[in-house]
Motif scaffolding. Structure first.
Motif, PDB file in Angstrom:
ATOM      1  N   CYS A 221       0.866  -1.172   0.000  1.00  0.00           N
ATOM      2  CA  CYS A 221       0.000   0.000   0.000  1.00  0.00           C
ATOM      3  C   CYS A 221       0.904   1.223   0.000  1.00  0.00           C
ATOM      4  N   TYR A 223       0.276   4.270   1.040  1.00  0.00           N
ATOM      5  CA  TYR A 223      -0.015   5.297   2.047  1.00  0.00           C
ATOM      6  C   TYR A 223       0.881   5.110   3.275  1.00  0.00           C
ATOM      7  N   CYS A 225      -0.218   5.473   7.020  1.00  0.00           N
ATOM      8  CA  CYS A 225      -0.956   5.712   8.263  1.00  0.00           C
ATOM      9  C   CYS A 225      -0.023   5.415   9.442  1.00  0.00           C
ATOM     10  N   TYR A 227      -0.210   4.070  12.277  1.00  0.00           N
ATOM     11  CA  TYR A 227      -0.314   2.858  13.098  1.00  0.00           C
ATOM     12  C   TYR A 227      -0.078   1.586  12.291  1.00  0.00           C
ATOM     13  N   CYS A 228       0.335   1.705  11.033  1.00  0.00           N
ATOM     14  CA  CYS A 228       0.350   0.539  10.142  1.00  0.00           C
ATOM     15  C   CYS A 228       1.776   0.232   9.687  1.00  0.00           C
ATOM     16  N   ASP A 266      -3.794  -5.766   0.990  1.00  0.00           N
ATOM     17  CA  ASP A 266      -3.788  -4.623   1.905  1.00  0.00           C
ATOM     18  C   ASP A 266      -4.706  -3.526   1.365  1.00  0.00           C
TER      19      ASP A 266
HETATM   20  S1  SF4 Z   1      -3.844   1.298   7.149  1.00  0.00           S
HETATM   21 FE1  SF4 Z   1      -1.976   0.515   6.141  1.00  0.00          FE
HETATM   22  S2  SF4 Z   1      -2.744  -0.624   4.401  1.00  0.00           S
HETATM   23 FE2  SF4 Z   1      -4.438   0.706   5.079  1.00  0.00          FE
HETATM   24  S3  SF4 Z   1      -4.235   2.636   3.933  1.00  0.00           S
HETATM   25 FE3  SF4 Z   1      -3.094   2.938   5.798  1.00  0.00          FE
HETATM   26  S4  SF4 Z   1      -0.982   2.362   5.269  1.00  0.00           S
HETATM   27 FE4  SF4 Z   1      -2.323   1.485   3.696  1.00  0.00          FE
END
Ligand code: SF4
Ligand code: B12
Length: 512
Positions: A221, A223, A225, A227-228, A266
């Motif tokens: 993915c 992005y 975030c 927490y990921c 994901d």
């Molecule tokens: S939570 Fe993880 S997998 Fe989902 S959008 Fe955010 S970075 Fe991507």
């Protein structure tokens, strides 16, 4: 060579199907388990066979595949290598104890571990557990055969972290696999286990008794975030299998009688053209199964929902996370409340049967009012189901790094733990306050659901009612309001333990 591929489970996430719900006969010696199949070892087994190796798979959800049975099989069959696969931090203690037991019985047989947690913590694991000989970092399809061909020369295997006498050696990183179409389809038949589509809850929440499996069509993915750990695991890239390759596997699953498939990608909804090709293929081939996936609400592919519905998509899970823009921004979610509303209402408008929202509560800077705003937001959305979990932090995520920088976590001493943010971060409401708000929020949400949309609520309960006992449905509905008796005390960072703190020092930080 002979290889044992062992998937070590977190026992909280699987259960044997209760006898009274087992209406069909799986066949001799097979068992039925409510949980997800071990897709990692199912993926690796045929690849190893293609390289000429003999493989035996184990999954610790099987009552006859517990540590003692695996140890006995090791003693009898003397494999050349034992490969342990597991996903998360929560399973590491079980992996460690299994490795110790197997090593004791067969000190000469090398033990290699792999999977998401192992990838993020390779050198630490070797420093911590002498029974584990090496760690395969990242994808195993090329790494594991390479390792088996070079048992005598581990230094030559890219991606391997190994022990050379007393020294831990980190070989060069293996590049990400460029072509994901080159591998055979996963082996879903060798394990004597049939998996049942269910929700990982306290009661047996069976969704269907159709033949069920998981599938992965893309990895990663783009992005970030906070927490990921997917972005660090997948190095910020999104890679995918071609629609023809995906459809080939889907055809195979269809012909094998699978009628329910969950895509563990994901972020499945990233590429509009690919989704359209896969959906058109499902429709043209008249594939019979229903399927579900996860994705972001801002996905460009939201306009593919009508086609997805036509192609039998019956479940869509969105990472909604919060009902205030402030918290979404703090989580670096890069999505707006408007996008959430649009995606959910489009999914329902186009007839996706079950739309689920993942929410987190107990985020840094979140107030009690913000938590209630999330529940109010959820009540307004046309979601069919929702989950409100407390935000947790794992090593490898940006939030973990932030906690190191803020002195909350000591990486050297806390690396194998995971934390609920409300237990450790002074800028987060206390666990007690978060839980109290959650109960209140659920009460509000349930009341709005039952009185505001009685027909939809009734239809949903009927889905559960097909395969669940009435008492279990009641337990399920009651569970958010129950005071949880924790099976174990949550982890705390070494610093807090040292200072004898059971709560972070919140004094100066206000969250109201
Ligand atoms: S939570 Fe993880 S997998 Fe989902 S959008 Fe955010 S970075 Fe991507
Ligand atoms: C599906 C899934 C689940 C399913 C369980 C699946 C199952 N089999 O039981 C459910 C929903 C139950 C679940 C629950 C949880 N999950 Co989960 N889950 C996933 C998800 C989305 C996909 C996993 C998957 O199917 N991958 C596809 C297969 C093919 O990949 P793989 O198993 O990783 O295998 C590849 C490599 O790792 C490697 N490999 C694997 N084994 C081995 C062994 C050797 C020796 C070698 C060399 C290589 C190797 O080769 C394989 C092919 O390339 C991942 C995200 C992800 N992308 O990994 C999160 C993920 C693994 N989950 C995560 C978490 C946190 C959890 C929970 C703790 C959540 C919670 N608090 O409740 C629980 C605990 C589950 C457990 N330990 O059993 C985190 C782990 C982070 C961490 N550091 O711990 C992840 C990474 C998600 C995230 N965003 O952070 N999960």
């Amino acid at each position: 060579m002979k290889v044992f591929l062992v998937y070590v489970r977190d026992e909280n996430f699987c259960r044997l199907l209760p006898k009274e719900l087992d209406r069909s006969n799986s066949g001799k010696g097979r068992i039925k388990v409510m949980g997800f199949p071990p897709l990692g070892i199912q993926t690796l087994a045929p690849v190893l066979r293609q390289h000429g190796h003999r493989v035996r798979m184990f999954d610790t959800c099987h009552p006859q595949m517990q540590a003692e049975h695996i140890a006995q099989a090791v003693a009898e069959e003397r494999p050349d290598v034992i490969a342990l696969s597991f996903l998360s931090t929560t399973t590491y203690p079980a992996v460690k104890s299994l490795a110790q037991r197997l090593k004791l019985g067969a000190p000469q047989i090398p033990i290699i571990v792999g999977g998401a947690f192992a990838t993020m913590n390779s050198d630490r694991i070797l420093g911590d557990c002498p029974a584990i000989d090496c760690v395969g970092v990242g994808e195993g399809e090329e790494l594991l055969p390479d390792y088996l061909s070079n048992l005598a020369d581990p230094g030559s295997v890219a991606g391997l972290v190994w022990r050379n006498g007393g020294e831990i050696v980190e070989n060069v990183l293996r590049p990400l696999i460029g072509d994901l179409n080159q591998f055979p389809y996963p082996d879903r038949t060798s394990l004597p286990i049939d998996f049942i589509e269910s929700l990982p809850l306290d009661v047996p929440a069976v969704l269907s008794l159709d033949k069920f499996c998981t599938m992965q069509t893309s990895r990663g993915c783009p992005y970030a975030c906070i927490y990921c750990d997917i972005p660090s695991l997948a190095r910020g890239k999104w890679r995918y299998r071609s629609s023809e390759h995906v459809l080939g596997e889907m055809q195979q699953l269809n012909d094998m009688g699978y009628r329910s498939i969950y895509l563990t990608d994901d972020h499945f909804l990233l590429n509009r053209k690919r989704i359209s090709e896969v959906c058109r293929g499902i429709i043209e081939r008249r594939l019979q199964f229903q399927w579900g996936c996860e994705g972001r609400v801002d996905a460009v592919a939201v306009d593919q929902l009508p086609l997805m519905k036509k192609a039998n998509c019956n479940f869509l899970a969105f990472g909604v996370e919060a009902g205030t823009q402030k918290v979404l921004d703090r989580l670096n979610k890069k999505q707006t409340l408007k996008q959430v509303e649009h995606a959910v209402s489009e999914a329902k408008r186009h007839g996706i049967a079950r739309v689920h929202g993942f929410f987190v509560i107990g985020s840094p800077g979140e107030t009690e009012e913000d938590i209630l705003a999330s529940f109010r937001f959820a009540a307004r959305l046309k979601l069919d189901t929702f989950g409100f979990n407390r935000l947790c932090v794992y090593r490898g995520t940006p939030l973990w790094q932030e906690y190191i920088d803020r002195g909350v976590i000591d990486d050297a001493r806390d690396w194998d733990k995971w934390f609920k943010c409300s237990d450790i971060d002074p800028s987060v409401l206390s666990s007690e306050r978060v839980n109290r708000r959650r109960m209140k929020g659920y009460a509000l949400l349930f009341a709005r659901r039952i009185f505001g949309r009685p027909i939809r609520t009734y239809k949903l309960l009927r889905i559960f009612g097909r395969h669940m006992k009435k008492s279990d449905i009641l337990k399920l509905l009651w569970s958010p309001f129950r005071r949880r008796t924790l099976t174990r005390k949550p982890d705390l960072p070494a610093r807090m333990i040292e200072l004898g703190l059971e709560e972070p020092e919140r004094g100066a930080v206000s969250t109201m």
